[in-house]
Design a protein around this motif. Structure first.
Motif, PDB file in Angstrom:
ATOM      1  N   THR A 250       0.840  -1.213   0.000  1.00  0.00           N
ATOM      2  CA  THR A 250       0.000   0.000   0.000  1.00  0.00           C
ATOM      3  C   THR A 250       0.872   1.259   0.000  1.00  0.00           C
ATOM      4  O   THR A 250       0.554   2.244  -0.683  1.00  0.00           O
ATOM      5  CB  THR A 250      -0.942   0.026   1.228  1.00  0.00           C
ATOM      6  OG1 THR A 250      -1.611  -1.229   1.307  1.00  0.00           O
ATOM      7  CG2 THR A 250      -1.982   1.120   1.108  1.00  0.00           C
ATOM      8  N   ALA A 251       1.983   1.204   0.736  1.00  0.00           N
ATOM      9  CA  ALA A 251       2.877   2.374   0.807  1.00  0.00           C
ATOM     10  C   ALA A 251       3.505   2.644  -0.565  1.00  0.00           C
ATOM     11  O   ALA A 251       3.629   3.805  -0.987  1.00  0.00           O
ATOM     12  CB  ALA A 251       3.948   2.149   1.867  1.00  0.00           C
ATOM     13  N   ILE A 252       3.883   1.586  -1.264  1.00  0.00           N
ATOM     14  CA  ILE A 252       4.454   1.759  -2.618  1.00  0.00           C
ATOM     15  C   ILE A 252       3.401   2.353  -3.543  1.00  0.00           C
ATOM     16  O   ILE A 252       3.666   3.268  -4.330  1.00  0.00           O
ATOM     17  CB  ILE A 252       4.981   0.403  -3.168  1.00  0.00           C
ATOM     18  CG1 ILE A 252       6.187  -0.050  -2.343  1.00  0.00           C
ATOM     19  CG2 ILE A 252       5.336   0.508  -4.647  1.00  0.00           C
ATOM     20  CD1 ILE A 252       6.649  -1.463  -2.623  1.00  0.00           C
ATOM     21  N   SER A 253       2.189   1.833  -3.415  1.00  0.00           N
ATOM     22  CA  SER A 253       1.081   2.318  -4.234  1.00  0.00           C
ATOM     23  C   SER A 253       0.836   3.819  -3.956  1.00  0.00           C
ATOM     24  O   SER A 253       0.580   4.606  -4.874  1.00  0.00           O
ATOM     25  CB  SER A 253      -0.144   1.463  -3.898  1.00  0.00           C
ATOM     26  OG  SER A 253      -1.261   1.898  -4.548  1.00  0.00           O
ATOM     27  N   GLU A 254       0.950   4.205  -2.698  1.00  0.00           N
ATOM     28  CA  GLU A 254       0.751   5.625  -2.335  1.00  0.00           C
ATOM     29  C   GLU A 254       1.788   6.509  -3.032  1.00  0.00           C
ATOM     30  O   GLU A 254       1.454   7.565  -3.589  1.00  0.00           O
ATOM     31  CB  GLU A 254       0.839   5.791  -0.813  1.00  0.00           C
ATOM     32  CG  GLU A 254       0.334   7.125  -0.284  1.00  0.00           C
ATOM     33  CD  GLU A 254       1.345   8.258  -0.322  1.00  0.00           C
ATOM     34  OE1 GLU A 254       0.932   9.420  -0.434  1.00  0.00           O
ATOM     35  OE2 GLU A 254       2.567   7.990  -0.260  1.00  0.00           O
ATOM     36  N   ARG A 255       3.031   6.045  -3.059  1.00  0.00           N
ATOM     37  CA  ARG A 255       4.104   6.827  -3.691  1.00  0.00           C
ATOM     38  C   ARG A 255       3.885   6.943  -5.194  1.00  0.00           C
ATOM     39  O   ARG A 255       4.142   7.970  -5.809  1.00  0.00           O
ATOM     40  CB  ARG A 255       5.469   6.161  -3.421  1.00  0.00           C
ATOM     41  CG  ARG A 255       5.890   6.229  -1.967  1.00  0.00           C
ATOM     42  CD  ARG A 255       6.272   7.645  -1.547  1.00  0.00           C
ATOM     43  NE  ARG A 255       7.472   8.119  -2.229  1.00  0.00           N
ATOM     44  CZ  ARG A 255       8.692   7.866  -1.824  1.00  0.00           C
ATOM     45  NH1 ARG A 255       8.910   7.174  -0.730  1.00  0.00           N
ATOM     46  NH2 ARG A 255       9.734   8.325  -2.495  1.00  0.00           N
ATOM     47  N   LEU A 256       3.410   5.838  -5.760  1.00  0.00           N
ATOM     48  CA  LEU A 256       3.199   5.769  -7.207  1.00  0.00           C
ATOM     49  C   LEU A 256       2.097   6.715  -7.664  1.00  0.00           C
ATOM     50  O   LEU A 256       2.184   7.353  -8.709  1.00  0.00           O
ATOM     51  CB  LEU A 256       2.825   4.317  -7.554  1.00  0.00           C
ATOM     52  CG  LEU A 256       3.112   3.804  -8.947  1.00  0.00           C
ATOM     53  CD1 LEU A 256       4.576   3.974  -9.291  1.00  0.00           C
ATOM     54  CD2 LEU A 256       2.741   2.320  -9.008  1.00  0.00           C
ATOM     55  N   PHE A 257       1.025   6.800  -6.863  1.00  0.00           N
ATOM     56  CA  PHE A 257      -0.159   7.547  -7.305  1.00  0.00           C
ATOM     57  C   PHE A 257      -0.312   8.915  -6.641  1.00  0.00           C
ATOM     58  O   PHE A 257      -1.236   9.634  -6.963  1.00  0.00           O
ATOM     59  CB  PHE A 257      -1.424   6.707  -7.069  1.00  0.00           C
ATOM     60  CG  PHE A 257      -1.535   5.554  -8.025  1.00  0.00           C
ATOM     61  CD1 PHE A 257      -2.021   5.759  -9.312  1.00  0.00           C
ATOM     62  CD2 PHE A 257      -1.139   4.277  -7.661  1.00  0.00           C
ATOM     63  CE1 PHE A 257      -2.104   4.715 -10.209  1.00  0.00           C
ATOM     64  CE2 PHE A 257      -1.225   3.226  -8.550  1.00  0.00           C
ATOM     65  CZ  PHE A 257      -1.707   3.441  -9.838  1.00  0.00           C
ATOM     66  N   ARG A 258       0.615   9.269  -5.732  1.00  0.00           N
ATOM     67  CA  ARG A 258       0.454  10.542  -5.006  1.00  0.00           C
ATOM     68  C   ARG A 258       0.366  11.722  -5.989  1.00  0.00           C
ATOM     69  O   ARG A 258       1.274  11.924  -6.796  1.00  0.00           O
ATOM     70  CB  ARG A 258       1.620  10.765  -4.044  1.00  0.00           C
ATOM     71  CG  ARG A 258       1.427  11.995  -3.164  1.00  0.00           C
ATOM     72  CD  ARG A 258       2.674  12.296  -2.355  1.00  0.00           C
ATOM     73  NE  ARG A 258       3.046  11.196  -1.478  1.00  0.00           N
ATOM     74  CZ  ARG A 258       4.245  11.051  -0.910  1.00  0.00           C
ATOM     75  NH1 ARG A 258       5.197  11.937  -1.147  1.00  0.00           N
ATOM     76  NH2 ARG A 258       4.489  10.022  -0.122  1.00  0.00           N
ATOM     77  N   PRO A 259      -0.727  12.490  -5.940  1.00  0.00           N
ATOM     78  CA  PRO A 259      -0.841  13.614  -6.870  1.00  0.00           C
ATOM     79  C   PRO A 259       0.122  14.735  -6.478  1.00  0.00           C
ATOM     80  O   PRO A 259       0.433  14.904  -5.291  1.00  0.00           O
ATOM     81  CB  PRO A 259      -2.298  14.071  -6.707  1.00  0.00           C
ATOM     82  CG  PRO A 259      -2.821  13.403  -5.496  1.00  0.00           C
ATOM     83  CD  PRO A 259      -1.869  12.327  -5.059  1.00  0.00           C
ATOM     84  N   ALA A 260       0.566  15.492  -7.475  1.00  0.00           N
ATOM     85  CA  ALA A 260       1.482  16.605  -7.212  1.00  0.00           C
ATOM     86  C   ALA A 260       0.853  17.566  -6.216  1.00  0.00           C
ATOM     87  O   ALA A 260       1.528  18.209  -5.414  1.00  0.00           O
ATOM     88  CB  ALA A 260       1.783  17.321  -8.522  1.00  0.00           C
ATOM     89  N   SER A 261      -0.482  17.633  -6.260  1.00  0.00           N
ATOM     90  CA  SER A 261      -1.197  18.597  -5.419  1.00  0.00           C
ATOM     91  C   SER A 261      -1.441  18.092  -3.994  1.00  0.00           C
ATOM     92  O   SER A 261      -2.060  18.801  -3.207  1.00  0.00           O
ATOM     93  CB  SER A 261      -2.557  18.883  -6.051  1.00  0.00           C
ATOM     94  OG  SER A 261      -3.286  17.665  -6.122  1.00  0.00           O
ATOM     95  N   ALA A 262      -0.989  16.860  -3.683  1.00  0.00           N
ATOM     96  CA  ALA A 262      -1.306  16.277  -2.366  1.00  0.00           C
ATOM     97  C   ALA A 262      -0.852  17.213  -1.254  1.00  0.00           C
ATOM     98  O   ALA A 262       0.293  17.650  -1.226  1.00  0.00           O
ATOM     99  CB  ALA A 262      -0.653  14.918  -2.222  1.00  0.00           C
ATOM    100  N   ARG A 263      -1.765  17.508  -0.366  1.00  0.00           N
ATOM    101  CA  ARG A 263      -1.464  18.472   0.688  1.00  0.00           C
ATOM    102  C   ARG A 263      -0.718  17.791   1.833  1.00  0.00           C
ATOM    103  O   ARG A 263      -0.958  16.614   2.098  1.00  0.00           O
ATOM    104  CB  ARG A 263      -2.772  19.059   1.214  1.00  0.00           C
ATOM    105  CG  ARG A 263      -3.453  19.939   0.194  1.00  0.00           C
ATOM    106  CD  ARG A 263      -4.763  20.461   0.710  1.00  0.00           C
ATOM    107  NE  ARG A 263      -5.783  19.435   0.731  1.00  0.00           N
ATOM    108  CZ  ARG A 263      -6.845  19.472   1.522  1.00  0.00           C
ATOM    109  NH1 ARG A 263      -6.995  20.427   2.394  1.00  0.00           N
ATOM    110  NH2 ARG A 263      -7.747  18.516   1.469  1.00  0.00           N
ATOM    111  N   PRO A 264       0.178  18.488   2.486  1.00  0.00           N
ATOM    112  CA  PRO A 264       0.896  17.878   3.603  1.00  0.00           C
ATOM    113  C   PRO A 264      -0.053  17.602   4.776  1.00  0.00           C
ATOM    114  O   PRO A 264      -1.078  18.232   4.867  1.00  0.00           O
ATOM    115  CB  PRO A 264       1.952  18.908   3.980  1.00  0.00           C
ATOM    116  CG  PRO A 264       1.533  20.178   3.368  1.00  0.00           C
ATOM    117  CD  PRO A 264       0.583  19.876   2.256  1.00  0.00           C
TER     118      PRO A 264
END
Ligand code: NAP
Length: 264
Positions: A250-264
């Motif tokens: 799941t963590a790898i998937s998060e890195r792969l799909f994280r949008p540029a706009s993802a807010r901190p």
């Protein structure tokens, strides 16, 4: 001859989501094999135009699967015409990309309705006839997203996990009646899906044609497989990731799909 031979030739198939992408490709494949078609989606004009290109009998019904009564309307339509589909293709579906808390909750629940509840309802309507006739096939379009959680598409991946598990369970339950069920699990595929979902395709990903996906699904169903993953790379990836801890996947998937706009 096609890879699935003459299995459905001269019989009827019902395809949901036939106005675009994978549904259209499946319908095109079937029509080329002499299968008569019932096509459904919301965009009636699209279906009408598409039907003119097919060299087979075609019936069309527009239906919005967000509404719980739509499957019954489709079933009554085919019953009214004396059509008993030998093949049901539950293909209609959509996704939505973004951080869950920013997404429209009504669209998220509509997704569960179209991708899951409508699949259950359609299958429940057409299955008894297939069991009675001791013949019938059901293709359910799942996804490579069925195999793990996908951050930024969490509802979509959950609906597709549902589709896979539902198909696999049903396949085992009804095989003794001569009814086949298969979950088709494509990876990224050329269609309108990504535009509708507002989802960019990560650069390193392979993208298959809808025709390749359609052929893979129909071939697997005809061969009696309970699920099929499209493409060697996707197949290896999905099967190998089972060896890794789920949280790591799941963590790898998060890195792969994280949008540029993802807010901190
Ligand atoms: N493309 C991919 O990368 C990919 C990967 C894995 C799995 N899939 C799955 O493949 C299936 C087909 O998607 P696609 O890639 O071909 O996308 P697409 O080109 O956007 O086609 C989706 C189809 O579903 C129909 N649909 C959507 N909402 C509907 C509703 N409320 N009621 C009735 N029909 C509805 C659309 O028709 P109308 O808009 O005319 O109603 C359209 O025909 C979906 O289940 C999707 O989850 C796609």
């Amino acid at each position: 001859m096609s890879a699935y031979g003459t299995r459905w030739k001269g019989q009827w198939a019902l395809v949901t989501g036939a106005s675009s992408g994978i549904g259209q490709a499946i319908a095109t494949e079937l029509a080329a094999s002499g299968v008569d078609l019932v096509l459904t989606a919301r965009r009636l004009e699209r279906l009408r135009e598409f039907a003119t290109k097919l060299n087979t009998k075609v019936e069309i019904i527009d239906a919005d699967l967000e509404y719980p009564d739509a499957p019954r309307r489709i079933f009554d339509f085919t019953e009214g015409k004396g059509i008993q589909p030998a093949l049901l293709v539950n293909n209609a579906g959509f996704g939505e990309f973004g951080e869950f808390r920013d997404l429209n909750p009504a669209r998220q629940t509509a997704m569960v309705q179209v991708n899951c509840a409508a699949v259950v309802a359609m299958t429940h309507l057409y299955l008894p006839g297939m069991v009675e006739r001791r013949q019938g096939d059901i293709l359910i379009v799942a996804s490579t997203a069925s195999f793990q959680a996908v951050p930024y598409q969490i509802t979509y991946a959950a609906t597709k996990a549902f589709d896979l598990i539902f198909a696999e369970g049903l396949a085992e339950e009804v095989k003794r009646f001569g009814v086949r069920v298969c979950a088709l699990c494509p990876g990224h595929t050329q269609s309108e899906f990504h535009e509708v979902a507002n989802e960019p395709i990560p650069k390193q990903m392979t993208v298959h044609t809808a025709q390749y996906v359609a052929q893979t699904g129909l071939k697997a169903l005809a061969a009696g497989k309970h699920y099929v993953i499209c493409g060697v790379g996707n197949r290896l990836g999905m099967e190998l990731q089972r060896l890794a801890p789920r949280r790591v996947v799941t963590a790898i998937s998060e890195r792969l799909f994280r949008p540029a706009s993802a807010r901190p």
